[in-house]
Motif scaffolding. Structure first.
Motif, short mmCIF file in Angstrom:
data_model
loop_
_atom_site.label_atom_id
_atom_site.label_comp_id
_atom_site.label_asym_id
_atom_site.label_seq_id
_atom_site.Cartn_x
_atom_site.Cartn_y
_atom_site.Cartn_z
N ARG A 20 0.91 -1.17 0.00
CA ARG A 20 0.24 -0.06 0.03
C ARG A 20 0.82 1.29 0.05
O ARG A 20 1.75 1.41 0.75
CB ARG A 20 -0.98 -0.04 1.29
N PRO A 21 0.44 2.43 -0.78
CA PRO A 21 1.32 3.72 -0.63
C PRO A 21 0.94 4.22 0.41
O PRO A 21 -0.29 4.21 1.06
CB PRO A 21 0.64 4.50 -1.70
N ALA A 22 1.92 5.23 1.02
CA ALA A 22 1.63 6.04 2.28
C ALA A 22 0.15 6.98 1.84
O ALA A 22 0.14 7.48 0.55
CB ALA A 22 2.74 6.71 2.77
N PRO A 23 -0.27 7.53 2.89
CA PRO A 23 0.08 7.46 4.19
C PRO A 23 -0.54 6.20 4.89
O PRO A 23 -1.60 5.53 4.58
CB PRO A 23 -0.84 8.33 5.08
N ALA A 24 0.20 5.80 6.14
CA ALA A 24 -0.14 4.47 6.55
C ALA A 24 -1.05 4.77 7.51
O ALA A 24 -1.07 6.04 8.13
CB ALA A 24 1.25 3.93 7.20
N PRO A 25 -1.85 3.77 8.21
CA PRO A 25 -2.79 4.04 9.26
C PRO A 25 -2.19 4.42 10.62
O PRO A 25 -0.99 4.18 10.59
CB PRO A 25 -3.39 2.84 9.28
N SER A 26 -2.70 4.88 11.72
CA SER A 26 -2.39 5.28 12.62
C SER A 26 -1.42 4.42 13.70
O SER A 26 -0.72 4.51 14.16
CB SER A 26 -3.35 6.17 13.70
N GLY A 27 -2.02 3.06 13.41
CA GLY A 27 -1.31 1.88 14.17
C GLY A 27 -0.17 1.41 13.48
O GLY A 27 0.65 0.64 14.21
N ALA A 28 0.13 1.58 12.34
CA ALA A 28 1.50 1.15 11.79
C ALA A 28 2.61 2.06 12.01
O ALA A 28 2.63 3.43 12.45
CB ALA A 28 1.16 1.32 10.22
N VAL A 29 3.66 1.34 12.11
CA VAL A 29 5.08 1.92 12.72
C VAL A 29 5.98 1.59 11.45
O VAL A 29 5.90 0.53 11.03
CB VAL A 29 5.54 1.82 14.15
N PRO A 30 7.19 2.41 11.23
CA PRO A 30 8.21 2.14 10.37
C PRO A 30 8.78 0.82 11.01
O PRO A 30 9.26 0.87 12.24
CB PRO A 30 9.08 3.37 10.49
N LEU A 31 9.15 -0.11 10.17
CA LEU A 31 9.97 -1.34 10.46
C LEU A 31 11.41 -1.15 11.44
O LEU A 31 11.88 -1.99 12.08
CB LEU A 31 10.12 -2.27 9.36
N VAL A 32 11.80 -0.04 11.03
CA VAL A 32 13.27 0.38 11.68
C VAL A 32 12.93 0.38 13.25
O VAL A 32 13.74 0.11 13.93
CB VAL A 32 13.76 1.78 11.19
N LYS A 33 11.62 0.86 13.49
CA LYS A 33 11.33 0.91 15.03
C LYS A 33 11.22 -0.64 15.56
O LYS A 33 11.36 -0.85 16.74
CB LYS A 33 10.35 1.89 15.12
N VAL A 34 10.56 -1.41 14.83
CA VAL A 34 9.88 -2.78 15.19
C VAL A 34 11.46 -3.68 15.56
O VAL A 34 11.24 -4.40 16.44
CB VAL A 34 9.45 -3.42 13.87
N TYR A 35 12.45 -3.09 14.65
CA TYR A 35 13.45 -3.95 14.89
C TYR A 35 14.50 -3.47 16.21
O TYR A 35 15.41 -4.11 16.35
CB TYR A 35 14.44 -4.13 13.39
N ALA A 36 14.02 -2.27 16.42
CA ALA A 36 15.05 -1.60 17.48
C ALA A 36 14.48 -2.32 18.80
O ALA A 36 13.64 -2.96 18.95
CB ALA A 36 14.76 -0.03 17.57
N PRO A 37 15.56 -2.11 20.01
CA PRO A 37 15.11 -2.63 21.46
C PRO A 37 13.66 -2.01 21.44
O PRO A 37 13.27 -0.73 21.08
CB PRO A 37 16.23 -1.74 22.15
N PRO A 38 13.12 -2.68 22.29
CA PRO A 38 11.64 -2.35 22.38
C PRO A 38 11.32 -1.22 23.27
O PRO A 38 12.19 -1.11 24.25
CB PRO A 38 10.94 -3.66 22.95
N ALA A 39 10.37 -0.43 23.05
CA ALA A 39 9.99 0.42 23.84
C ALA A 39 8.63 0.08 24.61
O ALA A 39 8.41 -1.00 24.62
CB ALA A 39 9.60 1.69 22.76
N ALA A 40 7.88 1.14 25.15
CA ALA A 40 6.87 1.01 25.96
C ALA A 40 5.72 0.05 25.19
O ALA A 40 5.26 -0.95 25.64
CB ALA A 40 5.99 2.10 26.65
N ALA A 41 5.69 0.33 23.96
CA ALA A 41 4.60 -0.20 23.22
C ALA A 41 5.63 -1.02 22.07
O ALA A 41 6.13 -0.53 21.05
CB ALA A 41 3.69 0.48 22.29
#
Length: 242
Positions: A20-41
């Protein structure tokens, strides 16, 4: 490079090939953040828990495996499909590609940008294997007790599945050249230490050397490319860990 990619045609191969082309829905996050050490969410933890509930998985690592396999299949499919159809791949930089951990294909990947890259196997490897699957495997092994062999076995299975789906679609469309390119690219991609040991690819047939553990779920069985011909006895759990 700015080779156009027809996202509607790519989606027609199957749901795993959708982007899908951007914009992404509010619940989506860049995968670079998914692979990073976990945050609160933590999107990875959310997805693993969702998969565990859906499968009734008796062990957390089963849900981890199935969740990783699904994301690997999405990434390989989008890149391999684009390369086979158009000779180019979208720039799937993890900072540009967003993932909705609560979504499923075709509504889980959203790309910010239209830049494309060459569609050769080396570029596909850089984009998917090095850009996504390696950091994803590292993140999962850090957070969960997972075997590297199992995770790369899943990656190999997902790659073979994407090539097989493309080959079948191309045959039905009378575009055998696309199917042959998909198989040739997959063969080149398997020629890497991380994937070479994951299984044996012979045309569209693939037999992996590990197991995704799905057979351990209630009502689960072995997959078509599993190293087991039938579910092993539960008394030997270590045999399935890859």
């Amino acid at each position: 490079m700015n080779t156009p990619i027809d996202l509607a045609e790519l989606r027609s191969v199957g749901g795993f090939f959708a982007l899908r082309p951007a914009p992404a829905p509010s619940g989506a996050v860049p995968l670079v953040k998914v692979y990073a050490p976990p945050a609160a969410a933590d999107p990875l933890a959310f997805r693993v828990a969702k998969v565990a509930r859906r499968l009734g998985a008796p062990e957390e690592r089963i849900a981890v495996s199935v969740a990783q396999l699904g994301l690997a299949a999405r990434l390989w499919s989008v890149a391999l499909g684009s390369a086979a159809l158009y000779g180019a791949v979208p720039d799937l930089d993890p900072a540009l590609l967003s993932w909705d951990a609560d979504g499923t294909s075709p509504d889980d990947l959203w790309l910010d940008g239209t830049r494309t890259l060459p569609g050769d196997a080396g570029t596909v490897r850089q984009v998917v294997q090095h850009g996504h699957l390696a950091p994803l495997a590292d993140a999962l092994r850090t957070r969960y007790r997972m075997s590297a062999g199992l995770l790369w076995g899943n990656a190999g299975s997902a790659l073979a599945g994407a090539a097989r789906e493309l080959h079948g679609w191309a045959a039905r469309q009378g575009r055998e050249d696309v199917g042959e390119r998909a198989l040739a690219l997959a063969s080149e991609l398997f020629d890497h230490p991380d994937l070479r040991g994951s299984g044996t690819l012979d045309g569209t047939a693939f037999r992996r050397r590990s197991c995704c553990l799905y057979y351990r779920c209630p009502g689960g069985g072995v997959c078509g490319d599993c190293c087991f011909e039938r579910p092993p006895r539960r008394s030997s759990p270590g045999a399935a860990s890859g």
